[in-house]
Design a protein around this motif. Structure first.
Motif, mmCIF file in Angstrom:
data_model
loop_
_atom_site.group_PDB
_atom_site.id
_atom_site.type_symbol
_atom_site.label_atom_id
_atom_site.label_comp_id
_atom_site.label_asym_id
_atom_site.label_seq_id
_atom_site.Cartn_x
_atom_site.Cartn_y
_atom_site.Cartn_z
ATOM 1 N N GLN A 1 0.854 -1.184 0.000
ATOM 2 C CA GLN A 1 0.000 0.000 0.000
ATOM 3 C C GLN A 1 0.891 1.236 0.000
ATOM 4 O O GLN A 1 2.029 1.180 0.465
ATOM 5 C CB GLN A 1 -0.905 0.027 1.233
ATOM 6 C CG GLN A 1 -1.841 -1.162 1.346
ATOM 7 C CD GLN A 1 -2.718 -1.080 2.587
ATOM 8 O OE1 GLN A 1 -2.872 -0.014 3.179
ATOM 9 N NE2 GLN A 1 -3.284 -2.204 2.987
ATOM 10 N N VAL B 1 1.652 4.733 1.533
ATOM 11 C CA VAL B 1 1.384 5.582 2.694
ATOM 12 C C VAL B 1 2.424 6.699 2.688
ATOM 13 O O VAL B 1 3.608 6.449 2.931
ATOM 14 C CB VAL B 1 1.463 4.788 4.012
ATOM 15 C CG1 VAL B 1 1.170 5.703 5.203
ATOM 16 C CG2 VAL B 1 0.504 3.612 3.998
ATOM 17 N N THR C 1 4.276 -2.301 10.961
ATOM 18 C CA THR C 1 4.232 -2.011 9.530
ATOM 19 C C THR C 1 5.650 -1.881 8.999
ATOM 20 O O THR C 1 6.509 -1.269 9.645
ATOM 21 C CB THR C 1 3.473 -0.699 9.252
ATOM 22 O OG1 THR C 1 2.164 -0.779 9.803
ATOM 23 C CG2 THR C 1 3.358 -0.435 7.751
ATOM 24 N N GLN D 1 -0.330 5.644 9.256
ATOM 25 C CA GLN D 1 -0.292 7.026 8.775
ATOM 26 C C GLN D 1 0.571 7.898 9.684
ATOM 27 O O GLN D 1 1.414 8.678 9.213
ATOM 28 C CB GLN D 1 -1.725 7.596 8.700
ATOM 29 C CG GLN D 1 -2.644 6.902 7.704
ATOM 30 C CD GLN D 1 -2.271 7.208 6.264
ATOM 31 O OE1 GLN D 1 -1.586 8.190 5.975
ATOM 32 N NE2 GLN D 1 -2.718 6.358 5.343
#
Length: 386
Positions: free
Chosen positions: A32, A34, A46, A62
């Motif tokens: 993804q 970010v 993450t 985030q």
């Protein structure tokens, strides 16, 4: 190459192919975007990737990506290896792992540098650490402490399986020590509250605090009721005025808990139903808690570990006791702090290389025993790989 700069863990690899291999080995989730990073979800963390670098961070992705961008901006995208002294430490190639922990959370401008290697024919893990200030100069770790008074080891017994001691001055900078602990192992709210309650008593210490424990002489250790089978002693040096205050405080605490206590001269004795009696005794400038006689033979192995150090931990859990009490392997540990930090860890009961022992312990079948016959391990021993 892996750098641990407190948080996050930082990976620096030779090519993007290595990053792809790392993502596969970590069994990361799908990619993804970010912020400026490619993000892959892991268990509770993450993995952020940008170019040939990767970072593992916990918390909201985030927020973590934003924090990471800020850190990189502050660092002007310079490698951690460019920092004074730290780069020289990281470039050594004689150990299997190197970790650098930034001491900013401890309100200190420096770095704790840790390396790990295998010793004693690869059967033990050796860990060493040094502290570098902002100029890259090595600073002694014993600045706030004093040498352990080895006379307190007289309270230990040959049957003790754990002994720890620390030498403290009356003017010890506890704020600096707690800040260091907070940097290496962040404390949560409850832990900080507990430290706030304990700190006034810690400030009374003027000398060595020593803790030792082992099985009762007439007891067979078992997991069912282990707390009543442990023989222990805690000895704390402080001046006589503080000894009187502490004994008075503890006497009041015992009454508050509804326990009956017998006071006899310089001793207080109390007992919880079903447990051995505990004695608090003032001996000279030493306050001693124990559930056994204070006249012991001492523990010579622990004494050797404590000698000349400001902090030391000695543990030797027999293999059979480890299996009975907590279903695990026995182990031995020596940890010492003088001007630097040294620790040696090994499992008891086997002479196989320690990496192989770790591998066997992590197998699905918890009943597998580590053996010394390398041919029966089922895989190629590490030290035979060319």
């Amino acid at each position: 190459r892996i750098y641990l700069i407190f948080n996050p863990v930082h990976f620096l690899v030779d090519s993007s192919d290595n990053i792809a291999e790392l993502i596969e080995q970590l069994e990361a989730g799908s990619k993804q975007s970010v912020g400026d990073f490619d993000a892959y979800s892991l268990d509770h963390t993450t993995l952020f990737v940008k170019g040939k670098q990767g970072w593992i961070m916990d918390g909201d992705p985030q927020r973590s990506a934003k924090l990471l961008s800020e850190q990189l901006t502050i660092a002007s995208n310079k490698s951690i290896a460019s920092l004074k002294g730290v780069g020289k430490f990281l470039e050594r190639n004689d150990e299997v792992m190197r970790i650098v922990v930034a001491m900013t959370p401890a309100n200190a401008s420096g770095w704790t540098c840790v390396d790990a290697s295998f010793g004693s024919n690869a059967t033990q893990v050796d860990v060493n650490a040094i502290y570098l200030n902002a100029n890259g100069d090595e600073i002694d770790m014993n600045a706030n402490l004093q040498k352990i008074n080895s006379k307190l080891i007289d309270y230990t017994a040959p049957s003790d399986v754990f002994v720890a001691a620390m030498g403290l001055r009356s003017d010890t900078d506890w704020d600096a020590i707690l800040g260091y602990v907070q940097a290496v192992y962040p404390l949560d709210y409850k832990q900080r509250t507990l430290m706030g309650l304990i700190l006034p008593y810690l400030r009374r210490i003027d000398g060595t605090i020593m803790v030792a424990a082992g099985p009762m002489a007439d007891a067979t250790m078992s997991a069912g009721d282990i707390e009543n089978q442990i023989s222990f002693v805690v000895a704390i040096e402080m001046n006589k005025d503080n000894i009187k205050k502490t004994m008075s405080d503890i006497n009041g605490l015992i009454s508050t808990m509804g326990l009956s206590a017998l006071r006899d001269g310089n001793s207080i004795v109390w007992q919880v139903a079903g447990s051995p009696a505990i004695t608090l005794t003032a001996e000279g400038n030493c306050l001693v808690f124990a559930n056994r006689s204070l006249k012991q033979l001492g523990n010579d192995a622990a004494r050797d570990c404590m000698k000349g150090n400001v902090v030391a931990v000695w543990a030797n859990i027999p293999d059979s006791m480890g299996e009975v009490t907590y279903g695990g392997r026995g182990f031995s540990l020596d940890m010492e702090v003088s001007d630097d930090f040294e620790a040696d860890f090994r499992f008891n009961g086997s002479n196989a290389p320690i990496l192989e022992q770790f591998a066997m312990l992590m197998q699905a079948d918890g009943n597998v025993n580590v053996v010394d016959d390398y041919d029966s391990l089922g895989f190629t021993p590490i030290d035979t790989i060319k």
